[in-house]
Design a protein around this motif. Structure first.
Motif, mmCIF file in Angstrom:
data_model
loop_
_atom_site.group_PDB
_atom_site.id
_atom_site.type_symbol
_atom_site.label_atom_id
_atom_site.label_comp_id
_atom_site.label_asym_id
_atom_site.label_seq_id
_atom_site.Cartn_x
_atom_site.Cartn_y
_atom_site.Cartn_z
ATOM 1 N N ASP A 15 0.818 -1.209 0.000
ATOM 2 C CA ASP A 15 0.000 0.000 0.000
ATOM 3 C C ASP A 15 0.856 1.265 0.000
ATOM 4 O OD1 ASP A 15 0.947 -0.343 2.543
ATOM 5 O OD2 ASP A 15 -0.998 -0.212 3.540
ATOM 6 N N MET A 16 2.051 1.217 0.636
ATOM 7 C CA MET A 16 2.961 2.362 0.601
ATOM 8 C C MET A 16 3.436 2.629 -0.827
ATOM 9 S SD MET A 16 5.385 1.685 3.933
ATOM 10 C CE MET A 16 6.458 3.099 3.616
ATOM 11 N N LEU A 17 3.765 1.542 -1.551
ATOM 12 C CA LEU A 17 4.240 1.693 -2.925
ATOM 13 C C LEU A 17 3.136 2.243 -3.822
ATOM 14 C CD1 LEU A 17 6.396 1.290 -5.080
ATOM 15 C CD2 LEU A 17 5.690 -1.097 -5.267
ATOM 16 N N LEU A 34 -7.176 2.842 -10.402
ATOM 17 C CA LEU A 34 -7.102 1.855 -9.330
ATOM 18 C C LEU A 34 -8.494 1.364 -8.934
ATOM 19 C CD1 LEU A 34 -4.920 0.482 -7.652
ATOM 20 C CD2 LEU A 34 -5.188 2.287 -5.936
ATOM 21 N N GLU A 35 -9.456 2.268 -8.899
ATOM 22 C CA GLU A 35 -10.835 1.884 -8.552
ATOM 23 C C GLU A 35 -11.445 1.004 -9.637
ATOM 24 O OE1 GLU A 35 -12.244 5.644 -5.769
ATOM 25 O OE2 GLU A 35 -12.458 5.771 -7.947
ATOM 26 N N ASP A 128 -6.451 -6.497 0.097
ATOM 27 C CA ASP A 128 -5.524 -5.388 -0.093
ATOM 28 C C ASP A 128 -4.259 -5.811 -0.822
ATOM 29 O OD1 ASP A 128 -4.774 -6.913 2.070
ATOM 30 O OD2 ASP A 128 -3.934 -5.231 3.201
ATOM 31 N N THR A 129 -3.720 -7.010 -0.517
ATOM 32 C CA THR A 129 -2.476 -7.410 -1.163
ATOM 33 C C THR A 129 -2.691 -7.763 -2.630
ATOM 34 O OG1 THR A 129 -1.656 -8.204 0.942
ATOM 35 C CG2 THR A 129 -0.507 -8.961 -1.027
ATOM 36 N N LEU A 130 -3.820 -8.359 -2.948
ATOM 37 C CA LEU A 130 -4.128 -8.639 -4.346
ATOM 38 C C LEU A 130 -4.197 -7.330 -5.134
ATOM 39 C CD1 LEU A 130 -4.851 -10.760 -6.481
ATOM 40 C CD2 LEU A 130 -7.247 -10.476 -5.826
ATOM 41 N N ILE A 131 -4.850 -6.325 -4.559
ATOM 42 C CA ILE A 131 -4.914 -5.017 -5.204
ATOM 43 C C ILE A 131 -3.526 -4.405 -5.313
ATOM 44 C CG2 ILE A 131 -5.789 -2.660 -4.992
ATOM 45 C CD1 ILE A 131 -7.915 -4.670 -5.806
ATOM 46 N N ASP A 132 -2.725 -4.528 -4.238
ATOM 47 C CA ASP A 132 -1.375 -3.953 -4.252
ATOM 48 C C ASP A 132 -0.535 -4.512 -5.389
ATOM 49 O OD1 ASP A 132 -2.033 -2.542 -1.992
ATOM 50 O OD2 ASP A 132 -1.033 -3.904 -0.602
ATOM 51 N N VAL A 133 -0.541 -5.831 -5.563
ATOM 52 C CA VAL A 133 0.318 -6.478 -6.554
ATOM 53 C C VAL A 133 -0.129 -6.130 -7.971
ATOM 54 C CG1 VAL A 133 1.006 -8.709 -7.520
ATOM 55 C CG2 VAL A 133 1.019 -8.367 -5.035
#
Length: 409
Positions: A15-17, A34-35, A128-133
């Motif tokens: 999420d920081m990236l 992103l949305e 959240d991690t799926l979205i991040d990657v």
């Protein structure tokens, strides 16, 4: 060449990236993109909260990915790949994302001593991690990033509580992913907590081969992402990214010789239309160059050899495209060296339309003539759109684009 510099001096998480990439405020990638991605991946299950914040007196953008509903399910690697298969993203984004998620799964499998397909993605499989990657790989594609550099990440110290209980920092999965790479720790005796997450480590190690920054870099945009920690101890929990190039705009440079990999695939049972489609998908997956050669296969059947050049970090994405869009049982890789000219992209207005033009930066040692039309390459799709809008021919629009850029230079 568009380059992204990552400086995880205060740590790195997915999420920081993403927050730092959004903070670049580049029109090609923003919260709207992103949305749209989140809605396609997990309809109605994701909500974003974005707000400027401060960490130790320094500003940064904080991004929170909220999963709608309680207790999101644990998932396996195959579940995540299935979600990606249902989304219309390029082969490059899909292949890069699958490669990062696989890297995470392999690390978890090693530290827990289980089979890859048995890994339950508690943190990793969360929304959240799926979205991040996937979001981070989409950002790189939209921003036109061709190469990523990063300094060594701060991993933290002390312990962290997760689904497996209390674990030392860096967490076992982070230590596994960063094995063989340089890391940074806080001062001796400091209990700094977790600064680098498995997702952040997986993205960094997939995008880069070593942790080092270039000697020369021209920055065009800067973005800063903020983590959730706001401790009074240690360096600010911030991550900085810079978007730019390795050479000054319009300058000539010495030739850069870089490693590349040549992929070859023999095909004897696909139609010409299918071969052409496969070439396009391999190009979308991030190949530097793609071409095909006619050949005679076993039993003297006519066939084709698909060839592509790629960076080391793109190999997984290209293989994924080959195995998805062809019937090949395997690919061949050959390491080679490639002498490359620098590139820069500008925009000019032609008859009311915006046209992208790539500038070739010839090495000084190879210059045989002054900079001119042969070093300018207008984007064909933009020329077509401008020509149709203005009722001009492609040749007329191309000439106007080159003239406009030469005048601006």
């Amino acid at each position: 060449m568009t380059v992204l510099l990552i400086e995880p001096f205060g740590g790195i998480a997915g999420d920081m990236l993403l927050a730092a990439l959004l903070d670049l405020e580049d029109e090609r990638f923003g919260l709207g993109e992103l949305e749209q991605l989140a809605q396609a991946l997990l309809p109605g299950q994701v909500r974003f909260e974005v707000e400027p914040t401060r960490r130790r007196g320094l500003r940064g953008l904080h991004l929170r990915v909220q999963a709608e509903g309680a207790n999101p399910p644990s998932r396996h690697l195959s579940d995540l790949v299935a979600l990606l298969d249902g989304v219309q993203v390029s082969e490059r984004v899909r292949g890069e994302s699958v490669a990062v998620l696989t890297r995470l799964a392999q690390a978890e499998a090693r530290v827990h001593g289980i089979d890859l397909q048995q890994v339950h993605f508690h943190e990793v499989g969360a929304v959240d991690t799926l979205i991040d990657v996937v979001g981070a790989n989409l950002a790189l594609e939209r921003l036109g990033v061709e190469r990523v550099f990063s300094s060594a990440p701060l991993v933290g110290a002390g312990s962290v509580v997760c689904a497996h209980g209390e674990l030392p920092v860096p967490a076992p999965a982070v230590a596994e992913i960063l094995s063989g790479r340089e890391i940074r720790r806080p001062s001796v005796g400091a209990s700094d907590g977790e600064r680098t997450t498995p997702t952040g480590a997986a993205l960094l190690t997939h995008w880069t081969e070593t942790f080092e920054l270039p000697e020369r870099f021209w920055n065009q945009r800067t973005g800063v992402g903020a983590g959730t920690r706001d401790s009074e101890q240690g360096i600010a929990n911030l991550l900085r990214v810079e978007l730019g190039s390795l050479s000054a705009p319009g300058s000539s440079t010495e030739p850069e010789r870089r490693e590349a990999w040549c992929m070859e695939v023999n095909l004897d049972d696909l139609s010409p239309e299918e071969v052409g489609h496969a070439l396009g998908q391999i190009r979308e997956a991030g190949a530097l160059e793609v071409w095909s050669v006619a050949a005679h296969m076993k039993k003297d059947r006519p066939g084709a050899v698909l060839c592509a050049l790629a960076r080391s970090e793109q190999r997984s994405a290209l293989e994924a495209a080959v195995f998805r869009w062809t019937s090949s049982l395997g690919v061949r890789w050959t390491r080679l060296e490639r002498t490359e000219c620098g590139r820069e992209q500008r925009r000019v207005e032609v008859a009311g339309s915006s046209v992208r033009v790539t500038l070739r930066q010839r090495p000084q040692a190879l210059e045989g003539a002054p900079f001119g039309e042969s070093d300018l390459f207008p984007e064909h799709d933009d020329l077509v759109q401008a020509a149709e809008s203005a009722g001009l021919t492609l040749r007329e629009v191309r000439a106007r684009a080159i003239e406009a850029l030469m005048q601006s230079l």
